[in-house]
Design a protein around this motif. Structure first.
Motif, PDB file in Angstrom:
ATOM      1  N   CYS A 205       0.838  -1.196   0.000  1.00 44.12           N
ATOM      2  CA  CYS A 205       0.000   0.000   0.000  1.00 44.12           C
ATOM      3  C   CYS A 205       0.870   1.241   0.000  1.00 44.12           C
ATOM      4  CB  CYS A 205      -0.915  -0.005   1.219  1.00 44.12           C
ATOM      5  SG  CYS A 205      -2.009   1.419   1.273  1.00 44.12           S
ATOM      6  N   ASN A 207      -0.160   4.187   0.844  1.00 41.01           N
ATOM      7  CA  ASN A 207      -0.598   5.112   1.879  1.00 41.01           C
ATOM      8  C   ASN A 207       0.290   4.911   3.114  1.00 41.01           C
ATOM      9  OD1 ASN A 207      -1.884   6.059   4.251  1.00 41.01           O
ATOM     10  ND2 ASN A 207      -3.864   6.091   3.214  1.00 41.01           N
ATOM     11  N   CYS A 210      -1.403   3.861   6.387  1.00 39.49           N
ATOM     12  CA  CYS A 210      -1.874   2.469   6.357  1.00 39.49           C
ATOM     13  C   CYS A 210      -0.727   1.522   6.691  1.00 39.49           C
ATOM     14  CB  CYS A 210      -2.464   2.162   4.982  1.00 39.49           C
ATOM     15  SG  CYS A 210      -3.180   0.519   4.800  1.00 39.49           S
ATOM     16  N   TRP A 225      -7.001  -4.215   8.369  1.00 37.67           N
ATOM     17  CA  TRP A 225      -8.212  -4.338   7.558  1.00 37.67           C
ATOM     18  C   TRP A 225      -7.839  -5.070   6.299  1.00 37.67           C
ATOM     19  CZ3 TRP A 225      -6.991   0.620   9.568  1.00 37.67           C
ATOM     20  CH2 TRP A 225      -5.951   1.263   8.897  1.00 37.67           C
ATOM     21  N   HIS A 227      -8.000  -4.666   2.414  1.00 37.57           N
ATOM     22  CA  HIS A 227      -8.212  -3.539   1.497  1.00 37.57           C
ATOM     23  C   HIS A 227      -9.522  -3.664   0.726  1.00 37.57           C
ATOM     24  CE1 HIS A 227      -3.818  -2.127   1.561  1.00 37.57           C
ATOM     25  NE2 HIS A 227      -4.559  -1.134   1.956  1.00 37.57           N
ATOM     26  N   HIS A 235     -10.269   4.690   3.130  1.00 37.04           N
ATOM     27  CA  HIS A 235      -8.846   4.372   3.198  1.00 37.04           C
ATOM     28  C   HIS A 235      -8.016   5.650   3.333  1.00 37.04           C
ATOM     29  CE1 HIS A 235      -4.906   3.035   1.411  1.00 37.04           C
ATOM     30  NE2 HIS A 235      -5.101   2.067   2.269  1.00 37.04           N
TER      31      HIS A 235
END
Ligand SMILES: [Zn+2]
Length: 350
Positions: A205, A207, A210, A225, A227, A235
């Motif tokens: 990811c 991000n 995240c 979590w 995705h 998100h």
């Protein structure tokens, strides 16, 4: 219960914020959330997870648990306990939250509403603190506990244990908090080394928040979590819903996973040293939830607590493993209102 004609959404929430002083002199806050009409049922208290905040319960782009509770007529109170990222960072432990924050919040809610009872819903360490407080007999007003992910028996996946054992000595060099917001900060030193290491370890990811959340709170890619359960707006929003987690909590988790249950570390007389050695001192009915793909706390965490509770009070409590869900997507998933919240609604309304 049938769905309301016009379901509540985030833009219709009206908040009242109360400041509460705990018995050890800490200020916490409660956010009472109203929808278009006044509540017709009793108070429900929500306790967020580690490194999160009350706001984390209501992602703006989905039908949140707060929307659902308001539409069911409940009087919703979201708690910022002392680990909230909306409060000044303190080196908290579950002991502090269970002994001081949870009873202070429950008594504030009963005092303001005039209700004799309070139903509580917790996620992650909020669920643990509520469960510890209830099991220790500190909140007799609580008649229903809904606990997601973990309650009395934390079982951490292998890599999360390595993090505890490897990183704890490293952070003892003087950095008192793991800051999930390191994901996008300008820091140097330990923060920068950690951030870059985490990026290498979590290529799944882009991000940074995240990835830091995966690193700080679990094991897996991503850890908190799946995705596929999140919409992109949630998100993106989640990046700003995480902050500092103190090493005092990591140290407690290190002891607790070895003991197979929460171990108290402050020496407070009102709390047992090892949780769940003695029968629970509460009449509250527990509903334990977890995603069957939970990589922060393995589902066996909740199975162990269920076995303990069911042994003491056979047939009174329940455990549900939600298929296809992880840790926090039970609350922030785009289809959580269909896949997860019905268990919560049932627990509150039965
Ligand atoms: Zn991600």
């Amino acid at each position: 219960m049938s769905a309301p004609a016009s379901p509540t959404s985030r833009g219709e929430h009206r908040d009242e914020v109360d400041f509460v002083l705990t018995d050890d002199g800490t200020i916490i806050t409660l956010i009472r959330v109203r929808g278009a009409s006044a509540p017709t049922r009793g108070p429900v208290l929500l306790a967020h997870g580690a490194g999160m905040r009350a706001e984390s319960f209501r992602p703006p782009a989905i039908r949140s648990v707060v929307d659902v509770l308001i539409d069911d007529g409940w009087d919703v109170w979201m708690l910022n306990w002392r680990g909230s990222i909306d409060l000044p960072p303190v080196p908290w432990t579950i002991d502090d939250v269970a002994l001081y924050d949870v009873p202070a919040a429950v008594r504030h809610v009963t005092g303001v509403t005039g209700s004799d009872t309070v139903k509580v819903i917790g996620h992650c360490q909020g669920a643990a603190a509520l469960s510890v407080a209830a099991a220790a007999g500190l909140v007799p007003e609580v008649d229903v506990v809904v606990a997601n992910s973990v309650s009395l028996h934390p079982v951490l996946p292998f890599f999360a244990r390595v993090k505890l054992d490897v990183l704890l000595p490293m952070f003892r060099t003087g950095e008192p908090y793991v800051d999930i917001a390191w994901g996008d900060g300008p820091e140097k030193g330990v923060a920068r080394i950690t951030r870059n290491t985490v990026r290498l370890a979590h290529p799944e990811c882009k991000n940074p928040g995240c990835s830091m959340a995966s690193f700080a709170l679990g094991s897996g890619h991503p850890a908190l979590w799946r995705h596929e359960n999140l919409d992109s707006a949630t998100h993106d929003w989640l990046e700003h819903e995480f902050g500092k987690i103190p090493l005092s909590w990591y140290a407690q988790m290190s002891l607790s996973h070895r003991a197979g249950r929460y171990v108290m570390v402050r020496g407070y007389e009102a709390l047992p040293h090892r949780i769940a050695d003695a029968p629970p001192q509460t009449d509250a009915r527990f509903t334990l939830l977890t995603g069957d793909e939970n990589r922060a706390f393995l589902p066996s965490s909740q199975h162990r607590t269920f076995a303990y509770l069911d042994d003491a009070q056979p047939g009174r409590h329940s455990l549900t493993q939600i298929p296809g869900y992880g840790h926090a997507d039970v609350f922030v998933g785009r289809r959580a209102h269909v896949d997860a919240f019905p268990y919560i609604r049932y627990a509150l309304g039965r």
